[in-house]
Design an enzyme around this catalytic site. Sequence first.
Site, mmCIF file in Angstrom:
data_model
loop_
_atom_site.group_PDB
_atom_site.id
_atom_site.type_symbol
_atom_site.label_atom_id
_atom_site.label_comp_id
_atom_site.label_asym_id
_atom_site.label_seq_id
_atom_site.Cartn_x
_atom_site.Cartn_y
_atom_site.Cartn_z
ATOM 1 N N GLY A 118 0.782 -1.231 0.000
ATOM 2 C CA GLY A 118 0.000 0.000 0.000
ATOM 3 C C GLY A 118 0.813 1.280 0.000
ATOM 4 N N ARG A 157 2.781 -1.702 -6.056
ATOM 5 C CA ARG A 157 2.895 -0.455 -6.815
ATOM 6 C C ARG A 157 4.278 0.191 -6.670
ATOM 7 N NH1 ARG A 157 -1.688 2.712 -7.751
ATOM 8 N NH2 ARG A 157 -2.663 1.728 -5.957
ATOM 9 N N TYR A 190 -10.748 5.068 -11.732
ATOM 10 C CA TYR A 190 -10.512 5.748 -10.443
ATOM 11 C C TYR A 190 -10.366 7.262 -10.576
ATOM 12 C CZ TYR A 190 -8.428 1.026 -9.935
ATOM 13 O OH TYR A 190 -8.165 -0.312 -9.984
ATOM 14 N N CYS A 232 -13.843 3.239 -28.454
ATOM 15 C CA CYS A 232 -15.133 3.757 -28.859
ATOM 16 C C CYS A 232 -15.973 4.016 -27.621
ATOM 17 C CB CYS A 232 -15.793 2.736 -29.778
ATOM 18 S SG CYS A 232 -17.067 3.477 -30.748
ATOM 19 N N GLU A 233 -15.598 5.045 -26.876
ATOM 20 C CA GLU A 233 -16.253 5.326 -25.609
ATOM 21 C C GLU A 233 -15.850 6.739 -25.177
ATOM 22 O OE1 GLU A 233 -16.716 1.903 -23.389
ATOM 23 O OE2 GLU A 233 -16.732 2.911 -21.446
ATOM 24 N N TYR A 272 -0.089 -1.689 -12.329
ATOM 25 C CA TYR A 272 -1.527 -1.746 -12.586
ATOM 26 C C TYR A 272 -1.904 -1.159 -13.953
ATOM 27 C CZ TYR A 272 -1.540 -2.802 -7.602
ATOM 28 O OH TYR A 272 -1.292 -3.360 -6.375
HETATM 29 N N1 LLP Z 1 -1.247 -7.140 -0.618
HETATM 30 C C1 LLP Z 1 -2.570 -7.264 -0.798
HETATM 31 C C2 LLP Z 1 -3.302 -8.276 -0.054
HETATM 32 C C3 LLP Z 1 -3.237 -6.434 -1.712
HETATM 33 O O1 LLP Z 1 -4.534 -6.566 -1.872
HETATM 34 C C4 LLP Z 1 -2.494 -5.482 -2.454
HETATM 35 C C5 LLP Z 1 -3.151 -4.631 -3.448
HETATM 36 C C6 LLP Z 1 -1.107 -5.394 -2.231
HETATM 37 C C7 LLP Z 1 -0.522 -6.231 -1.299
HETATM 38 C C8 LLP Z 1 -0.229 -4.416 -2.971
HETATM 39 O O2 LLP Z 1 -0.589 -3.118 -2.717
HETATM 40 P P1 LLP Z 1 0.279 -1.905 -3.347
HETATM 41 O O3 LLP Z 1 1.612 -1.894 -2.652
HETATM 42 O O4 LLP Z 1 0.406 -2.169 -4.791
HETATM 43 O O5 LLP Z 1 -0.539 -0.693 -3.067
HETATM 44 N N2 LLP Z 1 -5.742 -1.541 -9.198
HETATM 45 C C9 LLP Z 1 -5.545 -0.513 -8.181
HETATM 46 C C10 LLP Z 1 -4.752 -1.036 -7.019
HETATM 47 C C11 LLP Z 1 -5.380 -2.236 -6.365
HETATM 48 C C12 LLP Z 1 -4.580 -2.756 -5.220
HETATM 49 C C13 LLP Z 1 -5.125 -4.062 -4.755
HETATM 50 N N3 LLP Z 1 -4.393 -4.704 -3.719
HETATM 51 C C14 LLP Z 1 -4.858 0.681 -8.833
HETATM 52 O O6 LLP Z 1 -4.610 0.646 -10.037
HETATM 53 O O7 LLP Z 1 -4.599 1.701 -8.180
#
Ligand code: LLP
Length: 433
Positions: free
Chosen positions: A250, A295, A336, A363-364, A392
């Site tokens: 996160g 991320r 988002y 097409c949107e 992502y």
């Molecule tokens: N661990 C778990 C259990 C998770 O659900 C996630 C992300 C992570 C780790 C990694 O989190 P990060 O460090 O990447 O923030 N598609 C969205 C992000 C969805 C994140 C889902 N879970 C976007 O494009 O912002």
Amino acid sequence: MQFVMDCLTVNENGNLSMAGCDLTEVARQFGTPAYVMDEMQIRQNCRTYRKSIEEYYDGNGLVLYASKAFSCKAIYRMMQEEGMGIDVVSGGELYTALQAGFPAEKIYFHGNNKTEAELTLALEYGVGRFVVDNRYELDMLNRIAGEMGKIAKILFRIKPGIDAHTHSFIQTGQIDSKFGVALETGEAEEIIGYAAKLSSVEVVGIHCHIGSQIFELEPFQMAAKVMLKLMATVKDAFGLELKELNLGGGFGIKYVKEDMPIDYDRYMEAVSQVVHQECARLGMNLPFIVIEPGRSIVASAGLTLYTVGCVKEIPNVRTYVSVDGGMADNPRHIMYGAEYEAVLPRNPLGEPEMTVTVAGKCCESGDILIRDIALPKVEPGDLLAMLATGAYHYSMASNYNRIPRPPVVMLKDGKASLAVRRERYEDLLNCDL
Ligand code: LLP
């Protein structure tokens, strides 16, 4: 810093450059749209996280790369070389990692609705940990593992009641999440007690993930505290000493100038402090700590190169600059409202001359990539680089409008090579009968 990505510079020709490669050349060689990534930046990010565990927690932990952020064989090979573990959330990610030769014992299998087939595959290959979401999954996993004569090592996904996206860290409301078991209702404690009696699972720890793109340290510290308290409760109630505490991912990154991410090693420093304090207070041994950045490992190491097609000026309304990609390779704005910065690789530091909206070719009407960005004069045929698209994007890309997915080009030491080739029209027919 000139750009939101540290790994970008301007070369002697005045062009945007990454890892010693001129991005106008990369576009010429591989075509557009293309995802382009800086391999050493990815590796450096892994090393920063790993070092922070060494430095602040005596190495008593593991960094997992949350591979939902960007999944392909090349990244799993890189993660293996960097001594990382990985988090997978589907049979597809698991399969890709295994095909890349990633060691199964360093794989953590997440997901709120793993199927019987996925659990079976994971058990067959000896996946290291299952992060169990619910009772249904627990019973199924225990049954399948029993049938296979195996013992599955599990962690439970806990909803710690911390919402990192509200500054008050509201303690309720998080119950309303499809992920995990709740703390405050006693559900978490109950399921752990139940699992402790099952014969084909071994409960080794607990897990939480409090959100994504977080810029504060405090929610992580709060989460650690709450989770350690649960560990103490479990020890008192069942005499079960949980050894692993997985605090999820996160950690935020810089998409636009206003984003102020925290240095990644500060997360571990802050969390370690709380863990030491709380364990001393609760009379517990220090747990093995796992973190799961996704991320922040890849986002700022990647950008997307597009070619501008039509520039449509609607007097007194707006100017649409359409590119040869769009929501199929980047659905984050439409999903988002995500914001980005973009530059022209032939003139990366040019003075802004026009405010435009960058649109895709789908097409949107909602297929917008950036609303209202100030750029130097943009003309058809120009290259446009959208920054910080390493996480992502490829992993969330689709074939909407039957648009083939772009390639992933990996840059290192002035050399560019393909990690994923561009999809061809015939790939689109692969599954058609
Ligand atoms: N661990 C778990 C259990 C998770 O659900 C996630 C992300 C992570 C780790 C990694 O989190 P990060 O460090 O990447 O923030 N598609 C969205 C992000 C969805 C994140 C889902 N879970 C976007 O494009 O912002």
